[in-house]
Design a protein around this motif. Structure first.
Motif, PDB file in Angstrom:
ATOM      1  N   ALA A  21      74.331  18.037 117.009  1.00 52.93           N
ATOM      2  CA  ALA A  21      73.316  17.495 116.098  1.00 52.93           C
ATOM      3  C   ALA A  21      73.946  16.988 114.806  1.00 52.93           C
ATOM      4  O   ALA A  21      73.575  15.922 114.276  1.00 52.93           O
ATOM      5  CB  ALA A  21      72.269  18.574 115.800  1.00 52.93           C
ATOM      6  N   LEU A  22      74.948  17.729 114.290  1.00 54.55           N
ATOM      7  CA  LEU A  22      75.638  17.285 113.080  1.00 54.55           C
ATOM      8  C   LEU A  22      76.398  15.984 113.330  1.00 54.55           C
ATOM      9  O   LEU A  22      76.406  15.069 112.473  1.00 54.55           O
ATOM     10  CB  LEU A  22      76.619  18.374 112.617  1.00 54.55           C
ATOM     11  N   ALA A  23      77.022  15.870 114.499  1.00 60.94           N
ATOM     12  CA  ALA A  23      77.749  14.644 114.831  1.00 60.94           C
ATOM     13  C   ALA A  23      76.800  13.455 114.917  1.00 60.94           C
ATOM     14  O   ALA A  23      77.128  12.344 114.466  1.00 60.94           O
ATOM     15  CB  ALA A  23      78.494  14.821 116.149  1.00 60.94           C
ATOM     16  N   VAL A  24      75.640  13.664 115.475  1.00 64.36           N
ATOM     17  CA  VAL A  24      74.637  12.582 115.563  1.00 64.36           C
ATOM     18  C   VAL A  24      74.199  12.159 114.173  1.00 64.36           C
ATOM     19  O   VAL A  24      74.046  10.955 113.876  1.00 64.36           O
ATOM     20  CB  VAL A  24      73.437  13.037 116.414  1.00 64.36           C
ATOM     21  N   CYS A  25      73.961  13.130 113.279  1.00 61.04           N
ATOM     22  CA  CYS A  25      73.560  12.810 111.910  1.00 61.04           C
ATOM     23  C   CYS A  25      74.636  11.998 111.190  1.00 61.04           C
ATOM     24  O   CYS A  25      74.338  11.010 110.489  1.00 61.04           O
ATOM     25  CB  CYS A  25      73.271  14.097 111.132  1.00 61.04           C
ATOM     26  N   VAL A  26      75.900  12.396 111.353  1.00 67.15           N
ATOM     27  CA  VAL A  26      76.997  11.639 110.722  1.00 67.15           C
ATOM     28  C   VAL A  26      77.040  10.223 111.267  1.00 67.15           C
ATOM     29  O   VAL A  26      77.243   9.240 110.527  1.00 67.15           O
ATOM     30  CB  VAL A  26      78.337  12.362 110.969  1.00 67.15           C
ATOM     31  N   ALA A  27      76.845  10.085 112.585  1.00 66.10           N
ATOM     32  CA  ALA A  27      76.857   8.749 113.194  1.00 66.10           C
ATOM     33  C   ALA A  27      75.711   7.896 112.653  1.00 66.10           C
ATOM     34  O   ALA A  27      75.883   6.687 112.401  1.00 66.10           O
ATOM     35  CB  ALA A  27      76.768   8.878 114.712  1.00 66.10           C
ATOM     36  N   ALA A  30      76.595   6.802 109.149  1.00 67.31           N
ATOM     37  CA  ALA A  30      77.634   5.768 109.187  1.00 67.31           C
ATOM     38  C   ALA A  30      77.049   4.431 109.606  1.00 67.31           C
ATOM     39  O   ALA A  30      77.398   3.365 109.051  1.00 67.31           O
ATOM     40  CB  ALA A  30      78.740   6.182 110.156  1.00 67.31           C
ATOM     41  N   THR A  31      76.126   4.437 110.558  1.00 64.63           N
ATOM     42  CA  THR A  31      75.483   3.199 111.012  1.00 64.63           C
ATOM     43  C   THR A  31      74.656   2.584 109.895  1.00 64.63           C
ATOM     44  O   THR A  31      74.694   1.355 109.660  1.00 64.63           O
ATOM     45  CB  THR A  31      74.600   3.480 112.236  1.00 64.63           C
ATOM     46  N   ALA A  32      73.894   3.463 109.189  1.00 65.97           N
ATOM     47  CA  ALA A  32      73.065   2.961 108.090  1.00 65.97           C
ATOM     48  C   ALA A  32      73.918   2.363 106.978  1.00 65.97           C
ATOM     49  O   ALA A  32      73.603   1.291 106.432  1.00 65.97           O
ATOM     50  CB  ALA A  32      72.196   4.095 107.544  1.00 65.97           C
ATOM     51  N   PHE A  33      75.023   3.027 106.637  1.00 63.17           N
ATOM     52  CA  PHE A  33      75.914   2.511 105.595  1.00 63.17           C
ATOM     53  C   PHE A  33      76.524   1.170 106.023  1.00 63.17           C
ATOM     54  O   PHE A  33      76.666   0.251 105.210  1.00 63.17           O
ATOM     55  CB  PHE A  33      77.025   3.529 105.321  1.00 63.17           C
ATOM     56  N   ALA A  34      76.871   1.071 107.293  1.00 61.05           N
ATOM     57  CA  ALA A  34      77.475  -0.169 107.791  1.00 61.05           C
ATOM     58  C   ALA A  34      76.467  -1.321 107.758  1.00 61.05           C
ATOM     59  O   ALA A  34      76.816  -2.463 107.417  1.00 61.05           O
ATOM     60  CB  ALA A  34      78.015   0.029 109.208  1.00 61.05           C
ATOM     61  N   LEU A  38      77.677  -0.989 102.742  1.00 61.61           N
ATOM     62  CA  LEU A  38      78.114  -0.100 101.665  1.00 61.61           C
ATOM     63  C   LEU A  38      79.575   0.277 101.889  1.00 61.61           C
ATOM     64  O   LEU A  38      80.042   0.326 103.029  1.00 61.61           O
ATOM     65  CB  LEU A  38      77.256   1.166 101.629  1.00 61.61           C
ATOM     66  N   PRO A  39      80.344   0.567 100.820  1.00 61.48           N
ATOM     67  CA  PRO A  39      81.763   0.918 100.985  1.00 61.48           C
ATOM     68  C   PRO A  39      81.921   2.231 101.762  1.00 61.48           C
ATOM     69  O   PRO A  39      81.107   3.157 101.651  1.00 61.48           O
ATOM     70  CB  PRO A  39      82.275   1.055  99.547  1.00 61.48           C
ATOM     71  N   ALA A  40      82.993   2.309 102.532  1.00 64.23           N
ATOM     72  CA  ALA A  40      83.236   3.496 103.360  1.00 64.23           C
ATOM     73  C   ALA A  40      83.474   4.737 102.517  1.00 64.23           C
ATOM     74  O   ALA A  40      83.148   5.860 102.926  1.00 64.23           O
ATOM     75  CB  ALA A  40      84.431   3.251 104.277  1.00 64.23           C
ATOM     76  N   ALA A  41      84.069   4.565 101.328  1.00 65.39           N
ATOM     77  CA  ALA A  41      84.338   5.719 100.466  1.00 65.39           C
ATOM     78  C   ALA A  41      83.057   6.449 100.094  1.00 65.39           C
ATOM     79  O   ALA A  41      83.046   7.675  99.921  1.00 65.39           O
ATOM     80  CB  ALA A  41      85.076   5.262  99.217  1.00 65.39           C
TER      81      ALA A  41
END
Length: 331
Positions: A21-27, A30-34, A38-41
């Motif tokens: 579940a944590l991995a899905v949230c991070v993904a 990351a998708t939303a930021f992309a 937004l900058p990766a930092a």
């Protein structure tokens, strides 16, 4: 992990859904930021903080659950109540702790009931054994004035009955919490002669020979229990000897009882001292209980006497008793 030592990798296997579940949230982040360019930092910094705090939480939770796991199985492993209440810092852990406490209460109640029932049975059979001795003694006195084949046969049967009663009392006493062993130096010849005299009528009636040379040996033992041991072995030898005789030999700290009986099958020898084991001879003799040699072994263990048995079918049996004269506790 069931009942075994809990490892960190085994713990992580129980958290696979949480980690997924944590991995899905991070993904998703990351998708939303992309998508918003937004900058990766901006993502990596909070992600690193989350990973750090998450790792710390996992280590803390692992230590907590490992303690609960160890407490739980430590309580069940020796089947003795834990010295302190099990750790219960969650509803599920409290349920487990309450279940363990309930099981131990049930176990304690069951043990108490079994102990009381056993004590009641011991009291009953002890009273019975003592009461049955009264009519046996009366019959013995009545037969003393008779001299006939029937009277001699009845006397022999009565003697056997008295031995069986003594066996019951010995069985009850060996299972008691306290014992009446008194280890002290005893003249071996005195004990052996007294026991042999009891069996004299049977030797005469069955026309069996007895070979025994007096000995000056002194051994450290309990006289009463050793007499019971010797008489059981002698009775057993007589029981399976139809012709020939019995030889009793005492040298130094070793006593042997050898008979010319039917012998014991080689396959039965390793189990002759097991409780209730009768072997081939016992199956032929329907009255065998399989308790005689078992009681002898128990008495030998209590008196620190080594007992060994050798036998050959058709050639007889030899029992060897070796006394340990390094006893340090005797009265």
């Amino acid at each position: 992990m069931w009942g075994d030592k809990m490892t960190f990798f085994a713990y992580l296997k129980t958290k696979t859904r949480t980690l997924a579940a944590l991995a899905v949230c991070v993904a998703l982040f990351a998708t939303a930021f992309a998508l918003y360019h937004l900058p990766a930092a901006a993502l990596l910094y909070p992600a690193a903080l989350c990973l750090l705090f998450g790792a710390g939480f996992l280590v803390f939770d692992y230590i907590r659950q490992k303690r609960q796991h160890d407490d739980f199985w430590r309580a069940f492993s020796p089947l003795t109540p834990p010295s302190a209440p099990l750790a219960a810092d969650s509803v599920q852990a409290k349920d487990y702790a309450d279940a363990v406490a309930a099981l131990y209460r049930a176990l304690a109640e069951s043990d108490a009931a079994a102990t009381a029932k056993y004590a009641e049975m011991v009291d009953y059979y002890t009273v019975w054994a003592h009461q049955i001795k009264t009519p046996l003694a009366a019959m013995k006195l009545s037969l003393q004035n008779e001299d006939s084949a029937l009277a001699r046969q009845l006397s022999a049967d009565l003697f056997r009955t008295e031995q069986y009663v003594d066996m019951v009392l010995a069985f009850l006493r060996l299972g008691a919490d306290s014992t009446d062993y008194v280890l002290r130096p005893c003249r071996l010849d005195d004990v052996l002669k007294q026991s042999l005299r009891k069996f004299a009528p049977e030797f005469i009636g069955r026309k069996l020979s007895l070979s025994y040379e007096p000995t000056a040996s002194t051994v450290i033992t309990d006289e009463k229990w050793f007499a019971f041991l010797f008489e059981q072995l002698l009775s057993n030898a007589l029981k399976y000897t139809r012709e020939g005789g019995i030889t009793v030999t005492a040298t130094d700290n070793v006593l042997t009882i050898a008979d010319t009986g039917i012998g014991i099958a080689a396959a039965d020898l390793p189990r002759v001292f097991d409780k209730g084991f009768t072997g081939y001879n016992g199956r032929e003799d329907k009255t065998a209980s399989g308790l005689g040699l078992y009681l002898c072994k128990r008495v030998c263990d209590a008196l620190n006497i080594r007992i060994a048995l050798t036998s050959e079918v058709g050639s007889g049996t030899t029992v060897t008793l070796t006394f340990d004269q390094n006893q340090t506790k005797f009265e």
